[in-house]
Design a protein around this motif. Structure first.
Motif, short mmCIF file in Angstrom:
data_model
loop_
_atom_site.label_atom_id
_atom_site.label_comp_id
_atom_site.label_asym_id
_atom_site.label_seq_id
_atom_site.Cartn_x
_atom_site.Cartn_y
_atom_site.Cartn_z
N ARG A 80 0.86 -1.18 0.00
CA ARG A 80 0.00 0.00 0.00
C ARG A 80 0.90 1.23 0.00
O ARG A 80 1.85 1.31 0.79
N GLN A 81 0.59 2.18 -0.88
CA GLN A 81 1.45 3.37 -0.99
C GLN A 81 0.58 4.62 -1.08
O GLN A 81 -0.45 4.62 -1.76
N HIS A 82 1.03 5.66 -0.40
CA HIS A 82 0.43 6.98 -0.58
C HIS A 82 1.59 7.95 -0.85
O HIS A 82 2.41 8.18 0.04
N VAL A 83 1.65 8.45 -2.06
CA VAL A 83 2.69 9.40 -2.44
C VAL A 83 2.12 10.80 -2.33
O VAL A 83 1.12 11.14 -2.98
N ILE A 84 2.74 11.61 -1.49
CA ILE A 84 2.28 12.98 -1.24
C ILE A 84 2.97 13.92 -2.22
O ILE A 84 4.20 14.00 -2.24
N PRO A 85 2.24 14.65 -3.03
CA PRO A 85 2.87 15.63 -3.91
C PRO A 85 3.49 16.75 -3.08
O PRO A 85 2.83 17.32 -2.21
N GLY A 86 4.75 17.01 -3.30
CA GLY A 86 5.42 18.06 -2.53
C GLY A 86 5.77 17.59 -1.13
O GLY A 86 6.32 16.52 -0.94
N SER A 87 5.42 18.40 -0.15
CA SER A 87 5.73 18.15 1.25
C SER A 87 7.25 18.16 1.46
O SER A 87 7.99 18.81 0.71
N ASP A 88 7.76 17.42 2.44
CA ASP A 88 9.18 17.47 2.79
C ASP A 88 9.57 16.18 3.51
O ASP A 88 8.74 15.30 3.70
N HIS A 89 10.84 16.08 3.90
CA HIS A 89 11.31 14.86 4.54
C HIS A 89 10.59 14.59 5.85
O HIS A 89 10.31 13.44 6.19
N ALA A 90 10.28 15.64 6.57
CA ALA A 90 9.61 15.48 7.87
C ALA A 90 8.13 15.15 7.73
O ALA A 90 7.49 14.74 8.70
N VAL A 91 7.57 15.30 6.54
CA VAL A 91 6.12 15.21 6.31
C VAL A 91 5.41 16.13 7.31
O VAL A 91 4.77 15.70 8.27
N SER A 92 5.56 17.42 7.08
CA SER A 92 5.04 18.42 8.01
C SER A 92 3.54 18.32 8.20
O SER A 92 3.01 18.76 9.22
N GLU A 93 2.82 17.73 7.22
CA GLU A 93 1.37 17.57 7.32
C GLU A 93 0.99 16.24 7.96
O GLU A 93 -0.14 15.77 7.81
N PHE A 94 1.91 15.62 8.68
CA PHE A 94 1.66 14.28 9.21
C PHE A 94 0.35 14.16 10.00
O PHE A 94 -0.30 13.10 9.95
#
Length: 205
Positions: free
Chosen positions: A170-184
């Protein structure tokens, strides 16, 4: 609904290089489990610098708590460890911008560095690179065991390596964001659901 006969799993959270249990994502997971009244199911250790020692600690904690009722969340280098553990223990794992081959990045960090959250110095030794090589998983088994959360805007690691390594998962690829996944915080409920935890409103102990 949670009963004594069907307890939710223990959740082992593994932080990344130079990070700690004080990281943003670890704190978000902690808050989400606390909201569910399940904070006692969280295992979130400070990992030692040595990969071999970090894996040994994680295995010890898993054995102590519930090797047959465990899920893992790993971020960055912690995602690399999570993969090695999931393959060894046969458990579910969520991988957040995981390092696929940390030897390529961490060779540049050999020497004394500091923890992001405390500025406490520690040494990352040259022999740790060999420890990482020894635990690398070339091909995952049972891809359905994995949930990959990868950001195209990761400034540290290439998300395409992650997508290829965890093919079939299962994969969810987030467009943009950053290494920390600031929108976690947006994704934490999906992460916990994959690990075996229901929505906060549905949990009764």
């Amino acid at each position: 609904m949670t009963s004594a006969l069907h307890l939710p799993p223990y959740l082992l959270y593994l932080h990344g290089f130079r990070s700690s249990p004080k990281s943003m994502k670890a704190q978000v997971v902690q808050a989400a489990l606390e909201e569910r009244g399940l904070l006692d199911r969280l295992i979130c250790p400070q990992l030692p610098a040595s990969p071999k020692a970090a894996l040994a600690l994680a295995l010890e904690l898993a054995a102590h708590h519930a090797p047959d009722n465990l899920a893992i969340v790993g971020s960055s280098l912690g995602g690399f460890y999570a993969c090695a553990l999931a393959e060894r223990l046969g458990v579910r794992a969520v991988l957040i911008n995981p390092s696929v081959d940390p030897t390529r990045n961490l060779e540049h960090h050999v020497g004394v560095t500091t923890n992001w959250h405390s500025d406490e110095p520690f040494e990352f030794r040259a022999e740790y690179i060999d420890e990482l090589k020894a635990m690398r998983v070339d091909t995952i088994t049972q891809p359905e065991r994995y949930f990959l959360l990868a950001a195209t805007g990761d400034e540290v690691l290439d998300y395409r390596d992650m997508v290829a390594h965890y093919a079939g998962a299962r994969q969810h690829v987030i467009p943009g964001s950053d290494h920390a996944v600031s929108e976690f915080p947006i994704y934490v409920d999906d992460v916990l659901a994959f690990c075996g935890f229901g929505p906060a409103a549905d949990v009764v102990r």
